[in-house]
Design an enzyme around this catalytic site. Sequence first.
Site, PDB file in Angstrom:
ATOM      1  N   SER A 124       0.801  -1.148  -0.106  1.00 54.00           N
ATOM      2  CA  SER A 124       0.015  -0.086   0.010  1.00 54.00           C
ATOM      3  C   SER A 124       0.659   1.242   0.081  1.00 54.00           C
ATOM      4  O   SER A 124       1.979   1.268   0.374  1.00 54.00           O
ATOM      5  CB  SER A 124      -0.861   0.000   1.242  1.00 54.00           C
ATOM      6  N   TYR A 152      -2.139  -0.120  10.634  1.00 51.31           N
ATOM      7  CA  TYR A 152      -2.337  -0.507   9.335  1.00 51.31           C
ATOM      8  C   TYR A 152      -1.086  -0.298   8.652  1.00 51.31           C
ATOM      9  O   TYR A 152      -0.466  -0.985   7.625  1.00 51.31           O
ATOM     10  CB  TYR A 152      -3.556  -0.122   8.733  1.00 51.31           C
TER      11      TYR A 152
END
Length: 266
Positions: free
Chosen positions: A143, A156
Amino acid sequence: MKTNNKLGTAVVTGASSGLGKVFAERLAKKGYDLKLVARREEKLVELAEQLTSKYGVTVTNLVADLGAPADLERVATNIQNDENITILINNAGTSTLAPSTQTSVAKQKEMIDVNITSLMLLSNAVLPGFIARNEGTLINIGSVLGAFTLPISSVYSGTKGFVVQYTRGLQEEVKGTNIKVQLVNPSITATEIWEVGGVPLSALDQAAIMTTEDCVDAALAGLAAGELATFPSVHNQELIDAYEDARIKLFTGSQTGKPAERYLQN
């Protein structure tokens, strides 16, 4: 036992929806047999039937919660013992987007278990076979938040930071072989992970949201182009090159063995 499919079998985790579902469709269209991994059996059965009917490939469903140790071990053993596997796409992931102090330990641990532990163990399961055969492709979905942290993404982002650095390390390990290891760093993509994480897509800048189809097609185009790291939504390649250059320069600049002058007392 070897099959007659020359392309082999592609394993896709998180295959019941989102990027995983599109990866499965694209690879089936190319002619790969599939092993699909996800928690939701009914969605896997539906997808398998569609892909088998449309493309004539063999699809095996592995229903599993990759955050559960027993399920993860079962999937890892299955793919470790399958010499037909030529591609693994580590796409499964979960998120809770909230300050860490407002996120339960269970939710934080779930992100670590799925985003880090399962990705690492499944990579470990296929890589020895890839190395022995000197062929194979590993795609790890990271990501842009692996290099950037928001007030609601500390855990995250930390898990995706692991994916980034772990994948870079694997690339160094297989350098000079015929094995491909690709890191894909999407930005905002229209998947269920946003709803699961507590931030609905409707709350985001709609112009910044990429479709799952566009993201997967960009990732596969990057793979075909030999990219080690693919950023599907970054238009300016110079930004990627500058980041990579700065990363290497910062590491090189750290190899002095002496404190920097700004830390020395007069």
